[in-house]
Design a protein around this motif. Sequence first.
Motif, PDB file in Angstrom:
ATOM      1  N   UNK A 325      -0.240  -2.239   0.049  1.00 40.77           N
ATOM      2  CA  UNK A 325       0.194  -1.624   1.313  1.00 40.77           C
ATOM      3  C   UNK A 325      -0.644  -0.367   1.544  1.00 40.77           C
ATOM      4  N   UNK A 326      -1.223  -0.251   2.728  1.00 40.05           N
ATOM      5  CA  UNK A 326      -1.990   0.951   3.065  1.00 40.05           C
ATOM      6  C   UNK A 326      -1.355   1.622   4.276  1.00 40.05           C
ATOM      7  N   UNK A 327      -1.042   2.892   4.109  1.00 39.91           N
ATOM      8  CA  UNK A 327      -0.410   3.669   5.187  1.00 39.91           C
ATOM      9  C   UNK A 327      -1.492   4.495   5.886  1.00 39.91           C
ATOM     10  N   UNK A 328      -1.781   4.179   7.126  1.00 37.70           N
ATOM     11  CA  UNK A 328      -2.866   4.898   7.808  1.00 37.70           C
ATOM     12  C   UNK A 328      -2.365   5.907   8.833  1.00 37.70           C
ATOM     13  N   UNK A 329      -1.079   5.869   9.170  1.00 39.19           N
ATOM     14  CA  UNK A 329      -0.605   6.728  10.271  1.00 39.19           C
ATOM     15  C   UNK A 329      -0.183   8.116   9.762  1.00 39.19           C
ATOM     16  N   UNK A 330       0.605   8.130   8.709  1.00 34.05           N
ATOM     17  CA  UNK A 330       1.073   9.413   8.169  1.00 34.05           C
ATOM     18  C   UNK A 330       0.572   9.580   6.743  1.00 34.05           C
ATOM     19  N   UNK A 331       0.254  10.826   6.403  1.00 37.14           N
ATOM     20  CA  UNK A 331      -0.409  11.054   5.109  1.00 37.14           C
ATOM     21  C   UNK A 331       0.552  11.126   3.930  1.00 37.14           C
ATOM     22  N   UNK A 332       1.857  11.216   4.229  1.00 39.48           N
ATOM     23  CA  UNK A 332       2.785  11.435   3.111  1.00 39.48           C
ATOM     24  C   UNK A 332       4.034  10.568   3.266  1.00 39.48           C
ATOM     25  N   UNK A 333       3.786   9.293   3.538  1.00 36.26           N
ATOM     26  CA  UNK A 333       4.970   8.484   3.814  1.00 36.26           C
ATOM     27  C   UNK A 333       5.297   7.543   2.664  1.00 36.26           C
TER      28      UNK A 333
END
Length: 422
Positions: A325-333
Amino acid sequence: MDCIVIRGGRHLKGEVRISGAKNAALPILASSLLARGTSTFKNVPLLNDVDTMRRLIVGMGATIEPADAAARTLRICTDGVSDFDAPYELVKTMRASVLVLGPLVARHGRARVSLPGGCAIGARPIDQHLKGLEAMGAKIALEHGYVVAKARRLHGAAIVCDIPTVTGTENLMMAAALAKGRSTIENAAREPEVEELGRVLNKMGAHVEGAGTSVVTVEGVEELQPIEHAIMPDRIEAGTFMVAAAITRGDVLVRDVVPEHLDAVVAKLRNAGAEVTPEEGGLRVRGRGELSPIDITTQPFPGFPTDMQAQFMVLATRARGQSVITETIFENRYMHVQELARMGADIVVDGRTSVIRGPSKLSGAKVMATDLRASASLILAGLVAEGETEVLRVYHLDRGYEKIERKLRGLGADVKRVRERG
Ligand code: EPU
């Protein structure tokens, strides 16, 4: 304070009705400030964030009936609005309070809105909101932690957002609706909630085109009218129940959804091996057999929503093999990761990417999260964990899920809300 106690192991079965969308309701309630008179909104979800928006608007001098926080139909009369402040005490509990900025400057020529500051899921600046308003002629100053915006009458402007921002696009659309002349907002957010706000503004008499696409054009008008409008269903609440059905090997009809809003979520559920079938009135989700690993990158709409990332991480812990899973919208989610690990999940985070190896046998634990969707993921984990899970700090959940424990109980889950034990 309350907590939610879940005993895992039940297969969810039955039907669940999805409430009105939080992230549609908030800008729509704020948009009432653009017109004099009484607007009526139906299917308003019963959420703490909605209550915060209600308190903000009432604090400005509007009246809202019924005063009762348990009402789904709200009549907002803005005739008495004479105070243009969004105080720190309210903004700190809900960043979306910034949505009053555009309407206030556009209609009243001034606003004083507390800067939201950082939040649990990242820095989340509002520079794009401010840049757009300045381009429309607003004078913006930062004073004592507040954004102070003033304008005689906003004028149309060509705005190119550096990044697509949901509430930023909404704020600028609302401001442009009453500006003199034509505005274009390029690189606009395309989320369904933005499209819905465009529909609402047009009902009020605005001339908005392209809401829900990356270029929104707004021809400003002198005046807008109050309206009646029913809030559309919440795609993230729907997605959360869909994951619940899939991971518990359940069979659930999720009612009152707009299927097109859920395409990316449905695609990932199917990749994982869940069965999703459109039916009259909703989407049926069946969890069958073992789940397959998933590969997800969060993206602005129509990509996979960041607001479903935490819930799919729980699904990934149930799948055989390695999910990424890669989170690109928020840096600390990724605040749920540590708590899921305490329940037995095998998750390694490297920057914005997390690798989940499954299936893990989750075991119930006392857990706590610091944001809304992380809390939802812990509830989901509790549904499939062995033994008892206690999710603390439920005020995060109550910001965005209407009576989640009742809805889950209706599907056969063993879940209750109790006073937090010492
Ligand atoms: N950003 C900037 N500058 C800005 C605005 C945004 O750098 O002026 C950055 C943010 O820091 C973030 C990215 O742009 O990295 C996207 O943020 P966006 O502005 O789109 O988020 P938002 O409008 O504050 C809304 C939802 C969130 C949802 C995001 C992304 C509402 C009320 N909130 O927030 O919902 O995660 O869009 O889809 O609509 C939730 O419901 O749990 C939730 C957090």
